[in-house]
Design a protein around this motif. Structure first.
Motif, PDB file in Angstrom:
ATOM      1  N   VAL A  82       0.840  -1.083  -0.100  1.00 37.72           N
ATOM      2  CA  VAL A  82       0.063   0.052  -0.034  1.00 37.72           C
ATOM      3  C   VAL A  82       0.954   1.190  -0.151  1.00 37.72           C
ATOM      4  CG1 VAL A  82      -1.921   1.273   1.085  1.00 37.72           C
ATOM      5  CG2 VAL A  82      -1.847  -1.355   1.320  1.00 37.72           C
ATOM      6  N   ALA A  83       0.962   2.089  -1.072  1.00 35.08           N
ATOM      7  CA  ALA A  83       1.412   3.424  -1.133  1.00 35.08           C
ATOM      8  C   ALA A  83       0.727   4.549  -0.657  1.00 35.08           C
ATOM      9  CB  ALA A  83       2.055   3.600  -2.383  1.00 35.08           C
ATOM     10  N   LEU A  84       1.162   5.311   0.403  1.00 35.03           N
ATOM     11  CA  LEU A  84       0.144   6.304   0.898  1.00 35.03           C
ATOM     12  C   LEU A  84       1.170   7.634   0.681  1.00 35.03           C
ATOM     13  CD1 LEU A  84      -0.176   5.199   4.459  1.00 35.03           C
ATOM     14  CD2 LEU A  84      -1.697   4.895   2.700  1.00 35.03           C
ATOM     15  N   ALA A  85       0.163   8.586   0.214  1.00 28.16           N
ATOM     16  CA  ALA A  85       0.706   9.988  -0.112  1.00 28.16           C
ATOM     17  C   ALA A  85       0.014  10.731   1.124  1.00 28.16           C
ATOM     18  CB  ALA A  85       0.255  10.611  -1.423  1.00 28.16           C
ATOM     19  N   LEU A  86       1.063  11.342   1.787  1.00 27.83           N
ATOM     20  CA  LEU A  86       0.480  12.266   3.220  1.00 27.83           C
ATOM     21  C   LEU A  86       1.156  13.612   2.924  1.00 27.83           C
ATOM     22  CD1 LEU A  86       1.957   9.756   5.723  1.00 27.83           C
ATOM     23  CD2 LEU A  86      -0.261   9.934   4.947  1.00 27.83           C
ATOM     24  N   PRO A  87       0.471  14.547   3.768  1.00 29.48           N
ATOM     25  CA  PRO A  87       1.065  15.972   3.434  1.00 29.48           C
ATOM     26  C   PRO A  87       2.319  16.007   3.706  1.00 29.48           C
ATOM     27  CG  PRO A  87      -0.886  15.821   5.064  1.00 29.48           C
ATOM     28  CD  PRO A  87      -0.632  14.337   4.568  1.00 29.48           C
ATOM     29  N   VAL A  88       3.040  17.013   2.837  1.00 31.03           N
ATOM     30  CA  VAL A  88       4.462  16.975   2.551  1.00 31.03           C
ATOM     31  C   VAL A  88       4.919  17.524   3.739  1.00 31.03           C
ATOM     32  CG1 VAL A  88       4.236  19.379   1.908  1.00 31.03           C
ATOM     33  CG2 VAL A  88       6.290  18.026   0.831  1.00 31.03           C
ATOM     34  N   ASP A  89       4.425  18.096   4.759  1.00 30.79           N
ATOM     35  CA  ASP A  89       4.785  18.474   6.156  1.00 30.79           C
ATOM     36  C   ASP A  89       4.927  17.429   7.110  1.00 30.79           C
ATOM     37  OD1 ASP A  89       2.519  18.786   6.553  1.00 30.79           O
ATOM     38  OD2 ASP A  89       2.608  20.819   7.308  1.00 30.79           O
ATOM     39  N   LEU A  91       9.816   4.506   4.382  1.00 34.99           N
ATOM     40  CA  LEU A  91       9.466   5.752   4.655  1.00 34.99           C
ATOM     41  C   LEU A  91      10.448   6.445   3.113  1.00 34.99           C
ATOM     42  CD1 LEU A  91      10.172   6.444   8.105  1.00 34.99           C
ATOM     43  CD2 LEU A  91       8.011   5.875   7.149  1.00 34.99           C
ATOM     44  N   SER A  92       9.669   6.258   2.273  1.00 32.85           N
ATOM     45  CA  SER A  92      10.171   6.418   0.900  1.00 32.85           C
ATOM     46  C   SER A  92      10.872   8.023   0.558  1.00 32.85           C
ATOM     47  CB  SER A  92       9.085   6.491  -0.128  1.00 32.85           C
ATOM     48  OG  SER A  92       8.648   5.050   0.032  1.00 32.85           O
ATOM     49  N   HIS A 121      15.330  11.893  -4.256  1.00 36.72           N
ATOM     50  CA  HIS A 121      14.572  12.268  -5.399  1.00 36.72           C
ATOM     51  C   HIS A 121      13.154  12.365  -4.964  1.00 36.72           C
ATOM     52  CE1 HIS A 121      14.245   7.859  -6.018  1.00 36.72           C
ATOM     53  NE2 HIS A 121      13.348   8.224  -6.815  1.00 36.72           N
ATOM     54  N   LEU A 122      12.713  11.538  -4.029  1.00 29.40           N
ATOM     55  CA  LEU A 122      11.296  11.407  -3.599  1.00 29.40           C
ATOM     56  C   LEU A 122      11.077  12.428  -2.680  1.00 29.40           C
ATOM     57  CD1 LEU A 122      10.484   7.496  -3.432  1.00 29.40           C
ATOM     58  CD2 LEU A 122      10.177   9.200  -5.402  1.00 29.40           C
ATOM     59  N   ALA A 123      12.090  12.897  -1.901  1.00 28.91           N
ATOM     60  CA  ALA A 123      11.907  14.042  -1.065  1.00 28.91           C
ATOM     61  C   ALA A 123      11.657  15.245  -1.719  1.00 28.91           C
ATOM     62  CB  ALA A 123      13.314  14.238  -0.243  1.00 28.91           C
ATOM     63  N   VAL A 141       4.327  15.648  -1.785  1.00 26.87           N
ATOM     64  CA  VAL A 141       3.815  14.925  -0.991  1.00 26.87           C
ATOM     65  C   VAL A 141       4.923  14.051  -0.383  1.00 26.87           C
ATOM     66  CG1 VAL A 141       1.673  14.609  -2.017  1.00 26.87           C
ATOM     67  CG2 VAL A 141       3.273  13.080  -2.437  1.00 26.87           C
ATOM     68  N   ALA A 142       4.438  13.655   1.058  1.00 20.18           N
ATOM     69  CA  ALA A 142       5.492  12.519   1.753  1.00 20.18           C
ATOM     70  C   ALA A 142       5.048  11.108   1.545  1.00 20.18           C
ATOM     71  CB  ALA A 142       5.364  12.676   3.310  1.00 20.18           C
TER      72      ALA A 142
END
Length: 448
Positions: A296-303, A327-328, A334-336, A340-341
């Motif tokens: 499961v890949a999750l996109a969380l708020p960037v902060d 914690l990608s 490059h993902l940082a 999104v987080a």
């Protein structure tokens, strides 16, 4: 010349690519894949508008196959490396640093796992060199039996299982020493008087280089480049018949006559395909079990204040449903840079495919809730992607090396037939790449 490659995963794609490079446009190449897409257990989807891998997301950096392949394909700019952060292990309802200088979580002494296991276990590890070791040269055992006997069950559950779960979607009691840890088996065969000594001898020398590598735009970039360079006639959604010998080669319906066949499918499917041509190989293939998992890949708020670690592995026996988190956005620079987080949650171990029966909503909820447990962060995903992998990874059980030897010996006696795949000499992407290359080399030698 006409060659068929059955299986459109990384092993089959590499085999097809190698054949095309060697034989050029004169080769009529057919690539057959029973699903509707290529890639096998490699898949890149999009989340929040950018690519994210939902299968493997890294490869062993010490192996040369993937960097060399990227160079051949003109994809040097796709090669990326992690930021160098260390993962954690969640055990006893607390986070602990991943032990350093272990062999798949097996320590060479008590210091490596201090703080992760109790004092009684540390004393048991410290006294291990003084206890007689029973190991039959050439023999095998599960990693769990060996480590549990010598170092205690806490080491198995808290240090070894989390790492084996990430590599094989298995457990220490389902994975054999000889196939999964050949260096350790070699040290024991050579007469190491203790497991502590054998681990010390099998540990690779310290390296300043990165342990892992990755692909900037996901494995899709590599898969698409291989398919384009191989330029096969691609047939998806098709399951061919078993190859049948003819006077000049093989018949593979519905495609007709071919000069050679490469079978690059998972072991059970390969067993069905080669049963008529190589029955002994098929018998050995059928004994290789598979493990299922889900990502499961999750996109969380960037902060989102994620821990400053590359991931969190979960010890067995913990009251969590996920077995690991990547914690990608912390692991990959490059993902940082994205808006999104990104976090990946993994589910499923050998013998437990329950998560595959859950709905997408249940998996996403479990991922978010378990992430909150291990990080203390309550955050609602803005987007999520779910990927199930039924029978995704072979289990390298005790005796696996003998099965592989039987498979390769039987296939060697059948001209114009080759096999490749994760069930042979390693489940990682570099090992599968090497397997596909070896299969192509066998066919090229046959074709002269």
């Amino acid at each position: 010349m006409r060659v068929a490659v059955v299986g459109g995963g990384i092993s089959g794609l590499v085999a097809a690519y190698r054949l095309r490079r060697a034989l050029g446009p004169e080769l009529e190449l057919v690539l057959v894949e029973r699903s509707e897409r290529i890639g096998g257990v490699l898949r890149t989807d999009e989340i929040a508008g950018d690519p994210v891998d939902l299968g493997a997301e890294a490869f062993v950096g010490r192996r040369p196959e993937i960097p060399a392949l990227l160079t051949e394909l003109g994809l040097d700019d796709q090669l990326v490396y992690p930021a160098g952060r260390r993962p954690l292990i969640w055990s006893g309802s607390a986070a602990h640093p991943l032990p350093e200088r272990t062999l798949m979580g097996i320590p060479a002494g008590p210091d490596a796992v201090a703080g992760l296991v109790d004092e009684e276990t540390l004393a048991w590890i410290a006294g291990e060199p003084d206890r007689p070791l029973r190991w039959a040269r050439g023999g095998d055992a599960t990693v769990g039996d060996l480590v549990g006997d010598r170092f205690g069950e806490q080491v198995v559950a808290r240090s070894v299982d989390p790492l084996l779960g990430g590599v094989y979607a298995g457990l220490a009691n389902s994975i054999g020493v000889r196939a999964a840890l050949p260096g350790l088996a070699a040290a024991l065969d050579a007469g190491a008087p203790s497991l502590s000594r054998a681990v010390s001898e099998a540990l690779p020398p310290p390296s300043a280089g990165p342990v892992f590598g990755g692909i900037r735009d996901g494995y899709r970039a590599l898969l698409d480049a291989l398919l384009s360079a191989a330029a096969p006639k691609l047939e998806t959604g098709v399951t061919p018949t078993s190859p049948a010998r003819t006077a000049h080669g093989w018949r593979l319906d519905p495609f007709g006559e071919v000069d050679a066949v490469i079978v690059a499918t998972p072991a059970p499917a390969a067993a069905a395909l080669v049963r008529a041509a190589a029955p002994e190989a098929a018998q050995a293939m059928a004994r290789i079990e598979l493990s299922s998992s889900a990502v499961v890949a999750l996109a969380l708020p960037v902060d989102t204040p994620l821990p400053d670690n590359s991931g969190i592995l979960v010890a067995t026996g913990e009251p969590l449903r996920a077995k690991a988190f990547t914690l990608s956005s912390r692991k990959w620079p490059h993902l940082a840079e994205r808006d999104v987080a990104l976090v990946r949650a993994s589910f499923g171990r050998s013998g437990d495919d329950t998560p595959l029966s859950w709905s997408d909503e249940q998996l996403i909820a479990a991922a978010a809730e378990d992430l909150c447990t291990v990080t203390g962060i309550e955050s609602t995903p803005s987007a999520a992607r779910v990927q199930r992998w039924p029978g995704g990874l072979p289990q390298y059980a005790p005796g696996h090396t003998e099965l592989v030897a039987a498979i390769e010996s039987a296939v060697a006696g059948v001209p114009g037939l080759a096999v490749a795949g994760a069930y042979l000499h390693g489940v990682g992407v570099p090992a599968c790449t090497a397997s596909g290359t070896a299969a192509a080399d066998r066919i090229l030698a046959h074709l002269g």
